[in-house]
Design a protein around this motif. Sequence first.
Motif, short mmCIF file in Angstrom:
data_model
loop_
_atom_site.label_atom_id
_atom_site.label_comp_id
_atom_site.label_asym_id
_atom_site.label_seq_id
_atom_site.Cartn_x
_atom_site.Cartn_y
_atom_site.Cartn_z
N ALA A 246 44.47 85.70 35.64
CA ALA A 246 44.17 86.71 36.65
C ALA A 246 42.72 86.62 37.09
N LEU A 247 42.48 86.74 38.40
CA LEU A 247 41.14 86.64 38.96
C LEU A 247 40.89 87.78 39.94
N ASP A 248 39.65 88.25 39.96
CA ASP A 248 39.23 89.22 40.97
C ASP A 248 37.85 88.88 41.48
N ALA B 78 47.82 73.48 34.05
CA ALA B 78 49.22 73.10 34.10
C ALA B 78 50.11 74.00 33.24
N GLN B 79 49.51 74.73 32.31
CA GLN B 79 50.28 75.61 31.42
C GLN B 79 50.33 77.06 31.90
N ILE B 80 49.70 77.32 33.03
CA ILE B 80 49.75 78.68 33.59
C ILE B 80 51.07 78.86 34.34
N ASP B 81 51.77 79.96 34.03
CA ASP B 81 53.06 80.25 34.66
C ASP B 81 52.93 81.14 35.89
N LEU B 82 51.85 81.90 35.94
CA LEU B 82 51.65 82.82 37.06
C LEU B 82 50.16 83.04 37.29
N TYR B 83 49.74 82.94 38.54
CA TYR B 83 48.37 83.29 38.92
C TYR B 83 48.40 84.65 39.62
N ALA B 84 47.52 85.53 39.20
CA ALA B 84 47.39 86.84 39.85
C ALA B 84 45.99 86.96 40.41
N ALA C 150 50.76 85.88 42.46
CA ALA C 150 50.91 87.30 42.75
C ALA C 150 49.68 87.78 43.49
N GLY C 151 49.84 88.12 44.75
CA GLY C 151 48.74 88.68 45.54
C GLY C 151 48.70 90.18 45.34
N VAL C 152 47.71 90.66 44.62
CA VAL C 152 47.66 92.05 44.13
C VAL C 152 46.71 92.88 44.98
N SER C 153 47.12 94.08 45.33
CA SER C 153 46.20 95.03 45.96
C SER C 153 45.03 95.31 45.03
N THR C 154 43.83 95.25 45.55
CA THR C 154 42.65 95.55 44.74
C THR C 154 42.72 96.96 44.16
N GLY D 204 43.66 94.50 34.48
CA GLY D 204 44.38 95.26 35.50
C GLY D 204 45.04 94.35 36.52
N VAL D 205 44.36 93.27 36.91
CA VAL D 205 44.93 92.29 37.84
C VAL D 205 46.15 91.62 37.20
N ALA D 206 46.03 91.26 35.91
CA ALA D 206 47.13 90.60 35.21
C ALA D 206 48.35 91.51 35.13
N LEU D 207 48.15 92.78 34.78
CA LEU D 207 49.26 93.71 34.66
C LEU D 207 49.91 93.98 36.02
N ALA D 208 49.09 94.15 37.05
CA ALA D 208 49.64 94.35 38.40
C ALA D 208 50.39 93.11 38.86
N GLY D 209 49.87 91.93 38.51
CA GLY D 209 50.54 90.69 38.87
C GLY D 209 51.89 90.55 38.17
#
Length: 234
Positions: free
Chosen positions: A5-7, A55-61, A91-95, A189-194
């Motif tokens: 997850a990134l912000d 390569a081992q990441i299943d989801l980017y948020a 997952a494009g997450v609302s800030t 928070g980004v990870a959970l929302a994603g």
Amino acid sequence: MNILALDTAGKTAAVAVMQQDILRYETASNTGLTHSETLLPMVDTALRACGLTAAQIDLYAVTIGPGSFTGLRIGLSAVKGLAFAANTPCAGVSTLAALAWGMAGQGTVVGALDARRGQVYWAGFDLESHDRLTPDAAEPVEAMENFIKACKKPLIFVGDGAALCYNRYGCVPGVLPCPQPLRVLRGAGVALAGKALWESGGCVPPAGLLPDYHRLSQAERDRAAREAAQSKTE
């Protein structure tokens, strides 16, 4: 599931790694350096600390807005670059949703970002379930008055626009203080929302990630003002 997850929507850059609902790593930087300088080293450190590769990441948020136009583009570009090789879901997450997911308790949480020009980006969420109570909006602080009066209490404000909200609504019964260090947007928070977006089927391939600015850029607003002024003289 491995989630990165990134912000980069505001002044603080945040990165987190979540594995099977366990937060494995989280970091934030508010050093005054640009996100273009700090983000990728933060991601590299996070992956190394968890013994993972991209390569081992299943989801980017990643937060897609509202927020700094430049900051959002940096975060989105980084995720697209990392996810493109394996076409990893994103997952494009609302800030504002990410701000809410970073808090826990009972009552209501309002995510608020300073939108300048006397406005805030804001949205309300149930603090326990994180269900959305209002859409994301860019409005004067005064515009949330009816919501603040009617929503379930206690109520807290988070985000870099929280101070503006507390200045106006801090004396409303049921509004509780939230210390400034706890108002910042967390990578968790980004990870959970994603993850919630993933579970609802709302994820997209890397190419489908788009920013959600919520209003025109300063240059676009200036151009619109010039065109409106010119049309009046014609």
